[in-house]
Design a protein around this motif. Structure first.
Motif, PDB file in Angstrom:
ATOM      1  N   UNK A 192     213.266  26.599 -18.657  1.00 52.90           N
ATOM      2  CA  UNK A 192     212.010  27.106 -19.219  1.00 52.90           C
ATOM      3  C   UNK A 192     211.258  26.027 -19.990  1.00 52.90           C
ATOM      4  N   UNK A 193     211.855  24.844 -20.123  1.00 50.29           N
ATOM      5  CA  UNK A 193     211.228  23.774 -20.921  1.00 50.29           C
ATOM      6  C   UNK A 193     210.682  22.636 -20.044  1.00 50.29           C
ATOM      7  N   UNK A 194     210.650  22.862 -18.727  1.00 51.06           N
ATOM      8  CA  UNK A 194     210.302  21.756 -17.823  1.00 51.06           C
ATOM      9  C   UNK A 194     208.914  21.198 -18.082  1.00 51.06           C
ATOM     10  N   UNK A 195     208.016  22.062 -18.545  1.00 53.75           N
ATOM     11  CA  UNK A 195     206.642  21.601 -18.782  1.00 53.75           C
ATOM     12  C   UNK A 195     206.609  20.508 -19.851  1.00 53.75           C
ATOM     13  N   UNK A 196     207.259  20.766 -20.979  1.00 57.86           N
ATOM     14  CA  UNK A 196     207.236  19.755 -22.043  1.00 57.86           C
ATOM     15  C   UNK A 196     208.095  18.549 -21.663  1.00 57.86           C
ATOM     16  N   UNK A 197     209.148  18.757 -20.861  1.00 60.81           N
ATOM     17  CA  UNK A 197     209.970  17.624 -20.418  1.00 60.81           C
ATOM     18  C   UNK A 197     209.205  16.749 -19.424  1.00 60.81           C
ATOM     19  N   UNK A 220     211.779  14.414 -17.729  1.00 59.02           N
ATOM     20  CA  UNK A 220     212.135  15.032 -16.449  1.00 59.02           C
ATOM     21  C   UNK A 220     212.489  13.970 -15.397  1.00 59.02           C
ATOM     22  N   UNK A 221     212.090  12.720 -15.681  1.00 59.01           N
ATOM     23  CA  UNK A 221     212.397  11.624 -14.744  1.00 59.01           C
ATOM     24  C   UNK A 221     213.675  10.866 -15.131  1.00 59.01           C
ATOM     25  N   UNK A 222     214.374  11.323 -16.180  1.00 61.07           N
ATOM     26  CA  UNK A 222     215.615  10.650 -16.586  1.00 61.07           C
ATOM     27  C   UNK A 222     216.642  10.705 -15.457  1.00 61.07           C
ATOM     28  N   UNK A 223     217.379   9.590 -15.310  1.00 62.18           N
ATOM     29  CA  UNK A 223     218.357   9.500 -14.221  1.00 62.18           C
ATOM     30  C   UNK A 223     219.772   9.566 -14.801  1.00 62.18           C
ATOM     31  N   UNK A 224     220.369  10.746 -14.714  1.00 64.34           N
ATOM     32  CA  UNK A 224     221.728  10.944 -15.222  1.00 64.34           C
ATOM     33  C   UNK A 224     222.746  10.580 -14.131  1.00 64.34           C
ATOM     34  N   UNK A 225     223.840   9.953 -14.561  1.00 62.93           N
ATOM     35  CA  UNK A 225     224.918   9.627 -13.630  1.00 62.93           C
ATOM     36  C   UNK A 225     226.011  10.701 -13.699  1.00 62.93           C
ATOM     37  N   UNK A 226     226.952  10.636 -12.752  1.00 59.20           N
ATOM     38  CA  UNK A 226     228.067  11.592 -12.755  1.00 59.20           C
ATOM     39  C   UNK A 226     229.343  10.844 -12.408  1.00 59.20           C
ATOM     40  N   UNK A 227     230.496  11.431 -12.761  1.00 59.76           N
ATOM     41  CA  UNK A 227     231.762  10.736 -12.526  1.00 59.76           C
ATOM     42  C   UNK A 227     232.874  11.734 -12.200  1.00 59.76           C
ATOM     43  N   UNK A 228     233.837  11.278 -11.398  1.00 55.37           N
ATOM     44  CA  UNK A 228     235.046  12.041 -11.087  1.00 55.37           C
ATOM     45  C   UNK A 228     236.173  11.558 -11.984  1.00 55.37           C
ATOM     46  N   UNK A 229     237.127  12.455 -12.291  1.00 66.04           N
ATOM     47  CA  UNK A 229     238.349  11.950 -12.920  1.00 66.04           C
ATOM     48  C   UNK A 229     239.257  11.386 -11.829  1.00 66.04           C
ATOM     49  N   UNK A 230     240.399  10.810 -12.231  1.00 64.28           N
ATOM     50  CA  UNK A 230     241.246  10.100 -11.268  1.00 64.28           C
ATOM     51  C   UNK A 230     241.785  10.969 -10.151  1.00 64.28           C
ATOM     52  N   UNK A 231     241.974  12.271 -10.410  1.00 64.36           N
ATOM     53  CA  UNK A 231     242.543  13.149  -9.380  1.00 64.36           C
ATOM     54  C   UNK A 231     241.478  14.016  -8.704  1.00 64.36           C
ATOM     55  N   UNK A 232     240.204  13.757  -8.978  1.00 63.20           N
ATOM     56  CA  UNK A 232     239.077  14.496  -8.380  1.00 63.20           C
ATOM     57  C   UNK A 232     239.052  15.967  -8.773  1.00 63.20           C
ATOM     58  N   UNK A 233     239.744  16.332  -9.878  1.00 64.61           N
ATOM     59  CA  UNK A 233     239.798  17.753 -10.257  1.00 64.61           C
ATOM     60  C   UNK A 233     238.781  18.107 -11.345  1.00 64.61           C
ATOM     61  N   UNK A 234     238.291  17.094 -12.051  1.00 64.81           N
ATOM     62  CA  UNK A 234     237.303  17.335 -13.118  1.00 64.81           C
ATOM     63  C   UNK A 234     236.123  16.400 -12.896  1.00 64.81           C
ATOM     64  N   UNK A 235     234.916  16.913 -13.148  1.00 70.56           N
ATOM     65  CA  UNK A 235     233.738  16.053 -13.037  1.00 70.56           C
ATOM     66  C   UNK A 235     233.012  16.019 -14.376  1.00 70.56           C
ATOM     67  N   UNK A 236     232.307  14.914 -14.605  1.00 68.48           N
ATOM     68  CA  UNK A 236     231.661  14.710 -15.895  1.00 68.48           C
ATOM     69  C   UNK A 236     230.256  14.178 -15.673  1.00 68.48           C
ATOM     70  N   UNK A 237     229.348  14.613 -16.552  1.00 65.30           N
ATOM     71  CA  UNK A 237     227.988  14.084 -16.507  1.00 65.30           C
ATOM     72  C   UNK A 237     227.356  14.257 -17.883  1.00 65.30           C
ATOM     73  N   UNK A 238     226.286  13.516 -18.141  1.00 64.72           N
ATOM     74  CA  UNK A 238     225.664  13.538 -19.467  1.00 64.72           C
ATOM     75  C   UNK A 238     224.516  14.523 -19.559  1.00 64.72           C
ATOM     76  N   UNK A 239     224.038  14.712 -20.800  1.00 60.85           N
ATOM     77  CA  UNK A 239     222.911  15.607 -21.065  1.00 60.85           C
ATOM     78  C   UNK A 239     222.152  15.054 -22.269  1.00 60.85           C
TER      79      UNK A 239
END
Length: 430
Positions: free
Chosen positions: A310-315, A321-340
Motif C-alpha cells: 500500500x506504500x508503493x506510491x511514496x516508495x 522502489x528501484x532498490x536491488x535486494x539480493x538473496x542467499x541460500x544456506x549451505x543445505x538449501x533449506x533456508x533462504x535469506x534476503x534483506x529489507x
C-alpha cells in the motif's frame, strides 16, 4: 564496521568456498578481506571470530573521454575463485573493468645473499671472497595482494554480475544488454554469449538484471530480466545463446495489476541452489524458489514485506522502489535469506514454512547477544515491541547479504556496517 560517509558504504559481500575468508567491496573502490580466527583450545565451542586480513584499493575513479562519462570506482561484485594452491584469488568489478587479484602470505624472508648487501644493493664483486648459502628467516606475517589480470573494454553498459564457471577456467560478466564469456588467462578478448540489444534502442523493453553459472554443469547459465523472467541457456546449443533453452515466468494475476506491477516484478537477484536443482529469485516484494524442471511458475513464493504494497506510491517518489535486494541460500538449501528496510533482514525455512524478521543494528547486535525477532504491524492492534509501517526507516536498507557455505554464519551489510551473526552452538537458525 564503519562511520557514516559516502565511500565506505558496502556494495557487495562474498564468502569464499570454505567460508574461512569473507570479502566486502565498497563505494570507494576498496576491498576488505576478513579471515576467520582458528578456534581457541581453551574454549573449543567458541567459534573463531572474523578479523581484518587485508585491505586494498581495487578500483580508482576513471573518466571515459569518448563518452564524457565518469566511471565510478564502486565495487559492484566480488567472486572468489576456487583455491588451487596456497594463494587465494578473487575477481572484483566496477561498472566497466574486472580485475583478478591474488592474495598471498609471506612469513619468511631470504637472508645471506652473496652479491647483494642487507639493503639489496649490489656489492662490489672484488670484495666477495667467500660464498654462502642464503637462508630463509622467519618474519612477521605479511599478506600481499597483487593484481594479476585486468579484463577491460568488454562492456558498453554497466556490469551487474560476474560468475565463475564450474570448469574453473572461464567466467562470465553481464551488463544491462549483453553477457560475455572470458577465459581467466586471456584479458584482451571475450566471447559475447547473450546480446538482447535491439537494432533500434527505442524498441528496448527489458534489460538483464543478474546472471549466474550453474554450480555443476559448466554449459548452463541463467539470467534474469527487468520483466520478471528467467532464461536458462545452454552453451552446447549455440555459440550465441539468444535463444534460451527454458523460460521461467509467472503469469501475472490481472486482479493485482497496477501502475507499479512491472517495476516490482523486476528480478533483482538470481542464485542457483548448492544442489543445482533450484533457483532463488528476489523481486521487490517477494522471494521465489523455482525448480529447474518446471517453468510455468515458482514452487514457493515468500512475502518479504507485503505491508509495503500500500506504500508503493511514496516508495516510487523516493526512488526506493528501484532498490536491488539480493538473496542467499544456506549451505543445505533449506533456508533462504534476503534483506529489507529499517535494517531488517528476513529468513524463510523451506521445510517448516516458518519465517523470521531480524534486525542488524548496533542497538540490537551487542556481541554475544541473541537477536530478537521483530514484527511490523499494519494498523489495528499493536503489540508491545511491534514497529508500525509508518515508522520504518527507508534509508536503512539491507541490500547485500551472504551465507557461509557450510555453517550457520551470515554476513549482513547494513549501509556502511558489516554484521556477522552466527548460530548458537547446537541450536537451529530460528
Amino acid at each position: 564496521t564503519g562511520g557514516s560517509g559516502g565511500p565506505d558504504i558496502i556494495s557487495t559481500v562474498e564468502f569464499n568456498h570454505t567460508g574461512e575468508l569473507l570479502a566486502t567491496g565498497d563505494k570507494g573502490g576498496r576491498v576488505v578481506i576478513f579471515q576467520r580466527e582458528p578456534e581457541s583450545k581453551n574454549a573449543p565451542h567458541s567459534q573463531g571470530e572474523y578479523d581484518v586480513y587485508s585491505t586494498f584499493q581495487s578500483h580508482e575513479p576513471e573518466f571515459d573521454y569518448l563518452k564524457s562519462l565518469e566511471i565510478e570506482e564502486k565495487i559492484n561484485k566480488i567472486k572468489w575463485l576456487p583455491q588451487q594452491n596456497a594463494a587465494h584469488s578473487l575477481l572484483s568489478t566496477n561498472d566497466k573493468t574486472i580485475k583478478l587479484w591474488k592474495i598471498t602470505e609471506r612469513d619468511k624472508r631470504p637472508e645471506g645473499y652473496n652479491l647483494k648487501d642487507e639493503e639489496g644493493k649490489l656489492k662490489d664483486l672484488s670484495t666477495v671472497t667467500s660464498l654462502q648459502v642464503p637462508v630463509l628467516k622467519p618474519m612477521d606475517l605479511m599478506v600481499e595482494v597483487s593484481p594479476r589480470r585486468v579484463f577491460a573494454n568488454g562492456h558498453t553498459y554497466h556490469i551487474n554480475s560476474i560468475s565463475v564457471n564450474s570448469d574453473c577456467e572461464t567466467y562470465m560478466s553481464a551488463d544491462d544488454l549483453r553477457i560475455n564469456l572470458w577465459h581467466l588467462a586471456i584479458t584482451d578478448r571475450s566471447f559475447n554469449i547473450v546480446d538482447i540489444k535491439p537494432a533500434n534502442m527505442e524498441d528496448l523493453t527489458e534489460v538483464i538484471t543478474a546472471s549466474e553459472f550453474h554450480p555443476h554443469h559448466c554449459n548452463l547459465f541463467v539470467y534474469s530480466s527487468s520483466k520478471g523472467s528467467l532464461r536458462l541457456c545452454d552453451m552446447r546449443a549455440a555459440a550465441l545463446c539468444d535463444k534460451h533453452s527454458k523460460l521461467f515466468e509467472e503469469p501475472e494475476d490481472p486482479s493485482n495489476r497496477s501502475f507499479f506491477s512491472e517495476i516490482i516484478s523486476s528480478v533483482s537477484d538470481v542464485k542457483f541452489s548448492h544442489s543445482g536443482r533450484y533457483m532463488l529469485t528476489r523481486d521487490y516484494l517477494t522471494v521465489k524458489v523455482w525448480d529447474l524442471n518446471m517453468e510455468a511458475r515458482p514452487i514457493e513464493t515468500y512475502q518479504v514485506h507485503d505491508y509495503l504494497r500500500s506504500k508503493l506510491c511514496s516508495l516510487y517518489e523516493n526512488d526506493c522502489i528501484f532498490d536491488k535486494f539480493e538473496c542467499a541460500w544456506n549451505g543445505s538449501d533449506s533456508v533462504i535469506m534476503t534483506g529489507a528496510y529499517n535494517n531488517f533482514f528476513r529468513m524463510f525455512d523451506r521445510n517448516t514454512k516458518r519465517d523470521v524478521t531480524l534486525e542488524a543494528s548496533r542497538e540490537s547486535s551487542k556481541p554475544r547477544a541473541v537477536l530478537k525477532p521483530r514484527r511490523v504491524c499494519v494498523g489495528g492492534k499493536r503489540r508491545r515491541d511491534d514497529i508500525s509501517v509508518d515508522s520504518l526507516d527507508f534509508t536503512k536498507k539491507i541490500l547485500h547479504t551472504a551465507w557461509h557455505p557450510a555453517e550457520n554464519i551470515i554476513a549482513i551489510a547494513a549501509t556502511n556496517n558489516l554484521y556477522i551473526f552466527q548460530d548458537k552452538v547446537n541450536s537451529e537458525m530460528h
